[in-house]
Design a protein around this motif. Structure first.
Motif: not given
Length: 209
Positions: A2-30
């Motif tokens: 479907d060319m009317q869609t936009d789809e993105v998939e990525a696999l990334v490694v983030i350094h100097h962090a824990t999953i809780s720290q990264v999660h906090h940035i993503f859910i604090d969306q304000n």
């Protein structure tokens, strides 16, 4: 496809962090519009009062997010329901002491468009979806599995493996995506991931200072 869609998939490694720290940035969306101005022109987590006025009940581990998102040269407006869970995934590690069975924490955040905010629900709804039919995706965070020169594995306490996937389908009357070439779409998607993940890494590095 479907060319009317936009789809993105990525696999990334983030350094100097824990999953809780990264999660906090993503859910604090304000602050998204301040953190990622290239894409988010407005970002707002609905308050308890705003949800109550609309008779929307959410559970622990949920939030409702409204955004003006710049896609190419067009701004789309949407409201999504976020849901996140924490679980432990069993794994087998190859170690100097032999193969061992253990588990790693896994945080999954999923989001999907909130249909109550389509314009025909209430023409005056300030959080109405505009220009899009589908906005959904997921984010999976796990500790990175290190492998040394001998092939032995260990669970990193400072690297996070991020799997990100998002899928958006636009209203063709709002913006026609069909003429956009595949290579250009790939380039735009790579830049989006690079901008977002680089900013997150910068935020984490600053918190260490």
């Amino acid at each position: 496809l479907d060319m009317q869609t936009d789809e993105v998939e990525a696999l990334v490694v983030i350094h100097h962090a824990t999953i809780s720290q990264v999660h906090h940035i993503f859910i604090d969306q304000n602050p998204y519009s301040a953190l990622f101005p290239d894409y988010f022109r407005h970002s707002h987590l609905l308050t308890e009062e705003e949800l109550r006025q609309r008779e929307i009940s959410i559970h622990p581990g949920e939030s409702v997010f409204y955004a003006h998102y710049l896609m190419d040269d067009t701004i789309i407006k949407y409201t999504v329901l976020n849901q996140w869970t924490l679980e432990h995934r069993p794994i087998r590690l190859h170690t100097p002491q032999g193969d061992i069975e253990t588990s790693i924490p896994k945080i999954t955040t999923a989001w999907e468009i909130q249909e109550k905010f389509f314009p025909n629900y209430n023409d005056k709804e300030e959080f109405a979806n505009e220009g899009t039919y589908v906005v959904d995706g997921y984010l999976i965070l796990e500790p990175y599995i290190e492998v040394d020169a001998n092939g032995f594995q260990s669970i990193s306490d400072s690297k996070v493996l991020v799997l990100y996937h998002t899928y958006t389908r636009l209203d063709e009357l709002h913006k026609d995506l069909t003429p956009i070439p595949i290579m250009f779409r790939l380039s735009v998607g790579r830049r989006f991931v690079q901008v977002i993940m680089t900013k997150i890494q910068t935020i984490l590095n600053q918190s260490d200072d």
